[in-house]
Structure formats: C-alpha cells, structure tokens
Design a protein around this motif. Sequence first.
Motif, PDB file in Angstrom:
ATOM      1  N   PHE A 109       0.806  -1.219   0.000  1.00  0.00           N
ATOM      2  CA  PHE A 109       0.000   0.000   0.000  1.00  0.00           C
ATOM      3  C   PHE A 109       0.844   1.276   0.000  1.00  0.00           C
ATOM      4  N   ASP A 110       2.148   1.121  -0.134  1.00  0.00           N
ATOM      5  CA  ASP A 110       3.032   2.279  -0.155  1.00  0.00           C
ATOM      6  C   ASP A 110       2.655   3.225  -1.293  1.00  0.00           C
ATOM      7  N   GLY A 111       2.415   4.497  -0.961  1.00  0.00           N
ATOM      8  CA  GLY A 111       2.070   5.503  -1.956  1.00  0.00           C
ATOM      9  C   GLY A 111       0.609   5.534  -2.344  1.00  0.00           C
ATOM     10  N   LYS A 112      -0.202   4.665  -1.761  1.00  0.00           N
ATOM     11  CA  LYS A 112      -1.625   4.603  -2.104  1.00  0.00           C
ATOM     12  C   LYS A 112      -2.460   5.406  -1.102  1.00  0.00           C
ATOM     13  N   THR A 113      -3.596   5.889  -1.579  1.00  0.00           N
ATOM     14  CA  THR A 113      -4.547   6.559  -0.705  1.00  0.00           C
ATOM     15  C   THR A 113      -5.401   5.496  -0.037  1.00  0.00           C
ATOM     16  N   VAL A 114      -5.441   5.513   1.291  1.00  0.00           N
ATOM     17  CA  VAL A 114      -6.183   4.513   2.054  1.00  0.00           C
ATOM     18  C   VAL A 114      -7.206   5.196   2.962  1.00  0.00           C
ATOM     19  N   ARG A 115      -8.211   4.436   3.305  1.00  0.00           N
ATOM     20  CA  ARG A 115      -9.223   4.843   4.288  1.00  0.00           C
ATOM     21  C   ARG A 115      -9.144   3.810   5.391  1.00  0.00           C
ATOM     22  N   VAL A 116      -8.784   4.255   6.600  1.00  0.00           N
ATOM     23  CA  VAL A 116      -8.503   3.309   7.674  1.00  0.00           C
ATOM     24  C   VAL A 116      -9.126   3.774   8.992  1.00  0.00           C
ATOM     25  N   LYS A 117      -9.632   2.797   9.740  1.00  0.00           N
ATOM     26  CA  LYS A 117     -10.190   3.060  11.070  1.00  0.00           C
ATOM     27  C   LYS A 117      -9.150   2.620  12.086  1.00  0.00           C
ATOM     28  N   ALA A 118      -8.782   3.525  12.998  1.00  0.00           N
ATOM     29  CA  ALA A 118      -7.736   3.224  13.974  1.00  0.00           C
ATOM     30  C   ALA A 118      -7.871   4.159  15.166  1.00  0.00           C
ATOM     31  N   MET A 119      -6.975   3.992  16.124  1.00  0.00           N
ATOM     32  CA  MET A 119      -6.921   4.881  17.283  1.00  0.00           C
ATOM     33  C   MET A 119      -5.856   5.937  17.025  1.00  0.00           C
ATOM     34  N   TYR A 120      -6.236   7.201  17.208  1.00  0.00           N
ATOM     35  CA  TYR A 120      -5.317   8.322  17.033  1.00  0.00           C
ATOM     36  C   TYR A 120      -4.922   8.818  18.411  1.00  0.00           C
TER      37      TYR A 120
END
Length: 134
Positions: free
Chosen positions: A35-46
């Motif tokens: 996924f390097d360089g790709k636009t992602v949508r991710v759910k995580a803890m900030y």
Amino acid sequence: MKKWAMVVAAALQTSGQPGAVEIPYCELMAKAPAFDGKTVRVKAMYETGFEKSVLSAPACAQSPTWLGLSKGWEKQTDAVVRDRIKDLKWSVPLEVVAVGVFRTDGKFGHMGMYSRYLLVDRFETAGEPAPARP
C-alpha cells in the motif's frame, strides 16, 4: 445528466475519497509494502503527545504509524470531527476514520522512529475520546 451527477455525488459521500482503498488497520500493517504511496481509508486509534502523533489498533502487535496532517485537512474535515481532533488531549486515544496517503519508504516522526506514515487529507469520523490513562 443531473441524475448521474447525483449518483456520483452520493457514491463519493458514502465511499470517502475517490480512489481510496478501504482497509482495516491491522491488515494495512500486515501488508504495508503493498500500500506504499496509495490513498487509504482506515479506522484506527489516534493519539497525540509530546513528539507523538500516531495511529494504532489494540488488536495489532505492530508498532504505531506516524500521522501527519496535510495543509488542507481542516477544510476537508467536518467541523464537529475537526473540533474533536483539535481538542484532543495528550495521551488520550480517539477512534477515527482517516483518509490519506500511506508511506513505508523512510523513517518518519520524531527522530525517524516510525517506519510507516499516513499523511491525512481528512478525517471522516472521530469518536468520543477514551478515558484518560492513569
């Protein structure tokens, strides 16, 4: 033509940023180079802190991902979500859905301690802050 435009607008609102790959955080960590360089949508803890701005997930054993904010993130993020991000206290995790460009080709963050980086273009959601740690 108007009906087609409405369908496209609705699809963009429900799918997030055009071209963004939706992926669970733990899977993103397990397959990071793909996924390097790709636009992602991710759910995580900030979580933020002194020299700290990271994404992580309790279910993942991997080290956190350094999080950066693009110049336009505030304009791209809903006001309520933006205020939750800006008002976040240090060391208080906040569940978010972030959209941005993912990188694995360097050393990021404070003293280059992080091998992964997400440059966030916008936050789509931000939950209630978790209780402060003792």
